[in-house]
Design an enzyme around this catalytic site. Structure first.
Site, PDB file in Angstrom:
ATOM      1  N   CYS A 198       0.853  -1.185   0.000  1.00 23.47           N
ATOM      2  CA  CYS A 198       0.000   0.000   0.000  1.00 23.47           C
ATOM      3  C   CYS A 198       0.889   1.235   0.000  1.00 23.47           C
ATOM      4  CB  CYS A 198      -0.954   0.075   1.183  1.00 23.47           C
ATOM      5  SG  CYS A 198      -2.329  -1.057   1.032  1.00 23.47           S
ATOM      6  N   ARG A 247       4.224  -1.034  -4.568  1.00 24.68           N
ATOM      7  CA  ARG A 247       3.759  -1.453  -3.253  1.00 24.68           C
ATOM      8  C   ARG A 247       2.411  -2.161  -3.301  1.00 24.68           C
ATOM      9  NH1 ARG A 247       6.747   1.776   0.656  1.00 24.68           N
ATOM     10  NH2 ARG A 247       5.234   1.253   2.238  1.00 24.68           N
ATOM     11  N   TRP A 296      -2.576  -2.901  -1.722  1.00 27.56           N
ATOM     12  CA  TRP A 296      -2.363  -4.342  -1.696  1.00 27.56           C
ATOM     13  C   TRP A 296      -3.263  -4.836  -0.567  1.00 27.56           C
ATOM     14  CZ3 TRP A 296      -0.675  -8.177   1.683  1.00 27.56           C
ATOM     15  CH2 TRP A 296      -0.392  -9.417   1.082  1.00 27.56           C
ATOM     16  N   ASN A 353      -1.841   2.515   5.266  1.00 29.56           N
ATOM     17  CA  ASN A 353      -0.940   1.395   4.964  1.00 29.56           C
ATOM     18  C   ASN A 353      -0.748   0.620   6.255  1.00 29.56           C
ATOM     19  OD1 ASN A 353       2.669   1.240   4.444  1.00 29.56           O
ATOM     20  ND2 ASN A 353       1.158  -0.337   4.170  1.00 29.56           N
ATOM     21  N   GLY A 354      -1.100  -0.657   6.243  1.00 27.21           N
ATOM     22  CA  GLY A 354      -0.910  -1.452   7.448  1.00 27.21           C
ATOM     23  C   GLY A 354      -2.166  -2.216   7.813  1.00 27.21           C
ATOM     24  N   GLU A 407      15.721 -20.552  -4.658  1.00 26.28           N
ATOM     25  CA  GLU A 407      15.453 -19.254  -5.295  1.00 26.28           C
ATOM     26  C   GLU A 407      14.922 -19.460  -6.720  1.00 26.28           C
ATOM     27  OE1 GLU A 407      15.001 -16.290  -4.746  1.00 26.28           O
ATOM     28  OE2 GLU A 407      15.565 -15.138  -6.502  1.00 26.28           O
ATOM     29  N   LYS A 440      11.368 -18.002  -7.926  1.00 29.70           N
ATOM     30  CA  LYS A 440      11.253 -17.092  -9.074  1.00 29.70           C
ATOM     31  C   LYS A 440      10.227 -17.614 -10.076  1.00 29.70           C
ATOM     32  CE  LYS A 440      12.775 -14.241  -8.327  1.00 29.70           C
ATOM     33  NZ  LYS A 440      13.424 -13.534  -7.284  1.00 29.70           N
ATOM     34  N   GLU A 443       6.709 -17.205  -8.675  1.00 27.77           N
ATOM     35  CA  GLU A 443       6.290 -15.804  -8.569  1.00 27.77           C
ATOM     36  C   GLU A 443       5.766 -15.241  -9.880  1.00 27.77           C
ATOM     37  OE1 GLU A 443       8.879 -13.069  -5.649  1.00 27.77           O
ATOM     38  OE2 GLU A 443      10.089 -14.106  -7.118  1.00 27.77           O
ATOM     39  N   HIS A 474      13.901 -38.804  -0.250  1.00 25.68           N
ATOM     40  CA  HIS A 474      13.132 -38.875   1.002  1.00 25.68           C
ATOM     41  C   HIS A 474      11.690 -38.406   0.809  1.00 25.68           C
ATOM     42  CE1 HIS A 474      16.640 -39.988   3.307  1.00 25.68           C
ATOM     43  NE2 HIS A 474      17.306 -39.082   2.605  1.00 25.68           N
ATOM     44  N   LYS A 501       5.930  -5.385  -3.901  1.00 29.36           N
ATOM     45  CA  LYS A 501       7.377  -5.442  -3.730  1.00 29.36           C
ATOM     46  C   LYS A 501       7.856  -5.228  -2.300  1.00 29.36           C
ATOM     47  CE  LYS A 501      11.612  -4.729  -5.989  1.00 29.36           C
ATOM     48  NZ  LYS A 501      11.861  -6.154  -6.179  1.00 29.36           N
TER      49      LYS A 501
END
Ligand code: HGA
Length: 606
Positions: A2, A27, A74, A98-99, A478, A482, A485, A501, A601
């Site tokens: 946000c 954001r 967001w 925001n929050g 990673e 990626k 995402e 396993h 982000k």
């Protein structure tokens, strides 16, 4: 997450706010909205989805006024609908937030019992109803805002705009960042200084618990006890950071290709070729700690995971890596001999910041590695090391990951050298290796056409596995992150030895398995794991170097040959094909590469 902005201007503010929101869209992009005061009357425009939808709406339904607040969302509470889009309004007050207001349901029940009618599913709406009830009871805007803030639990930043008060914004910070911008007869508020960069370069940051009464000519800041306080006004130099995609189709592609340049910048800052040493004046008492805790979230957490191998090897100390959201509530026993290292691209990651404060409260030393020097995490650290990646706009982190790794490596080498656990010769050898990175990464980027071809096949899969040993294990994690995402393909990273396993049950001819296996002492073991996959018809994409390719056994579906490199730089180098593979799979699938669904982000909520 946000982005919020407030402007008391000399000109029409709607276009200025849309410009500021553009720089905050990283954001969140679930919805956007603005509210302005026209002749003292509050009016709002809000639209779901990206900011462009709000811009389009403002063409058909313009909003006049010299004072306003704006928001890019967001969603945490309530779907991304128009009704849930900020600014929210009740009576004479509008708010951007925001929050998270954690006690919103109790407050909502109380307000509803008192006759308030709610229009949204958000936690934020309680703020406007509370504030409006105090205004209706005859309180001034400042009194009403203070009484409201006193009832709120959680972490947030808020900006209030009041009907009939053309020269007033009230801004409050508790947990989420907020910057105040000083103009000539104008005043601004924003989630970060970058949002305000075209409007002013004179910025003060609110501190935890502060609130500010903002007018065009006078800005007064109060701390949590309502005592008037001074917050330093800094002159920022962010104009040059206003970036575009250049010749690339996406920010992510541009940022992947910037890696040789940003790594060279970071090397110029942190290494000294004339002495062969790391050049990092930390001022830390390196004999003071006997344990290292590395804390971060997401991709930055995988950078810490790589660094664990380096720190253990070079410093010979116990090293733990922690996911910030778990660490902060576990209350692990720590003391003043703990070195806490916190890695965050934005420097505002809520969980990482809370973890930092926990380590501080236990008496530990705090080192942070961030991409935004003015961020809260940087400001609350004993030592803040900039990673020097430059602005990263694509939501999927690429160049920041490379620079986080380089900064972590440089810090590990310099600290080991000063603690005497490596010799000067070993330091020089490692520095020489790091300095090969820009060229090695350039050569890795040359593999892009081959990777683009392979991505046609990989993009058809519904599941992809990534395997690695040693420092390649976090790169496998990673690589999987990626891919998830930005291409929305389900992917998992595993330590190669773990496959048998459990996860091997997933393997069949439809599952691509990316095996990260540079030559070296773990290569033979990785080849055995690769054979285990191929024996079950798994479609292996081997990522290795020339010796690794020569020594490879069996017949993988495809192989990528990276340049030979020293072990310390391998994780940075091997991350490049992972980034390119996910990028090209996303292109194949036609997803929104720079703004993937459900993500944002800078993660400033828990
Ligand atoms: N809780 C508010 C604000 C969301 C936010 O700050 N996200 O990062 C909402 O859901 O609208």
């Amino acid at each position: 997450m946000c982005g919020i902005v407030g402007i008391l201007g000399k000109h029409q503010v709607a276009p200025l706010m849309v410009e500021a929101l553009k720089r905050l869209e990283y954001r969140g992009y679930d919805s956007a909205g603005i509210a302005t005061l026209d002749d003292g009357t509050l009016d709002r425009r809000r639209a779901t989805g990206k900011l462009i939808n709000l811009s389009d709406l403002l063409v058909t339904e313009p909003l006049a006024g010299l004072s306003g607040i704006g928001h890019t969302r967001w969603a945490t509470h309530g779907k991304p609908t128009q009704a849930n889009a900020h600014p929210h309004q009740a009576g004479r007050v509008a708010v951007v937030h925001n929050g998270i207001i954690e006690n919103f349901s109790t407050l909502r029940a109380e307000l509803e019992a008192g006759g308030a009618t709610f229009q949204t599913e958000t936690d934020t709406e309680v703020v406007v109803h509370l504030c409006d009830s105090h205004l209706r009871a005859g309180k001034t805007p400042l009194e009403a805002a203070r009484l409201t803030l006193a009832r709120l639990h959680g972490a947030f930043a808020l900006v209030f705009l009041f009907a009939g008060q053309d020269d007033l914004l009230i801004a409050a910070r508790r947990g989420s960042p907020l910057a105040i911008g000083y103009g000539e007869g104008e005043a601004f508020v924003g989630s970060d200084a970058l949002a305000l960069a075209p409007l002013t370069n004179r910025i003060a940051y609110l501190e935890e618990g502060d609130h500010a009464v903002v007018t065009r000519n006078v800005i007064t800041v109060y701390d949590e006890t309502d005592a008037e306080v001074e917050r330093k006004i800094e002159t920022t130099d962010l104009d040059h950071l206003l970036v575009d995609k250049g010749r690339y189709k996406h920010f992510m592609a541009k940022e992947i290709h910037e890696q040789p340049a940003v790594l060279a910048d970071a090397l110029a800052r942190y290494t000294d070729p004339s002495t062969g040493r790391i050049d990092m004046e930390t001022g830390l008492d390196v004999s003071r700690f006997d344990r290292v805790v590395l804390v971060a979230c997401g991709t930055a957490h995988y950078a810490c995971h790589v660094a664990k191998y380096w720190f253990e090897d070079l410093l010979r100390l116990p090293v733990e890596i922690e996911v910030a959201s778990e660490f902060r509530y576990r209350e692990p026993p720590l003391n003043e001999r703990t070195l806490g290292i916190f890695v965050s691209q934005s420097g505002e990651t809520a969980d990482t910041l809370a973890a930092l404060r926990y380590v501080r409260a236990q008496g530990g030393m705090i080192v942070s590695m961030v991409n935004v020097d003015s961020s809260t995490i940087a400001r609350e650290s004993d030592l803040a090391l900039p990673i020097l990646a430059g602005p990263e706009i694509g939501v999927a982190s690429t160049k920041a990951f490379a620079c986080q790794l380089l900064t972590l490596a440089a810090f590990a080498i310099s600290t080991a050298s000063r603690r005497g656990t490596i010799t000067g010769d070993r330091e020089a050898e490692l520095v020489r290796a790091l300095r090969t990175l820009p060229e090695l990464v350039t050569r890795a980027l040359d593999l892009e056409p081959t990777i683009a071809d392979l991505s046609r096949e990989v993009a058809k899969a519904t599941d992809v596995l990534f395997l690695g040993r040693g420092t390649m294990y976090p790169i496998a994690l990673e690589g999987a992150l990626k891919l998830k995402e930005i291409s929305y393909i389900h992917a998992e990273g595993y330590a190669s030895g773990e496959l048998k396993h459990g996860p091997i049950a997933l393997v069949d001819e439809f599952v691509p398995v990316v095996v990260l296996a540079p030559s070296g002492n773990l290569h033979d073991k990785s080849m055995s794991n690769m054979e285990e996959v191929m024996a079950r018809d798994g479609k292996v994409l081997l990522v290795t170097d020339s010796d690794g390719a020569k020594a490879a056994t069996g017949e993988p579906w495809a192989a990528l040959e990276l340049p030979d490199c020293a072990p310390i730089v391998a994780p940075i180098l091997y991350a490049i094909p992972m980034q390119l593979l996910s990028y090209h799979c996303a292109l194949q699938k036609g997803t929104d590469v720079d703004q993937p669904r459900n993500l944002a982000k800078s993660v400033t909520v828990e």
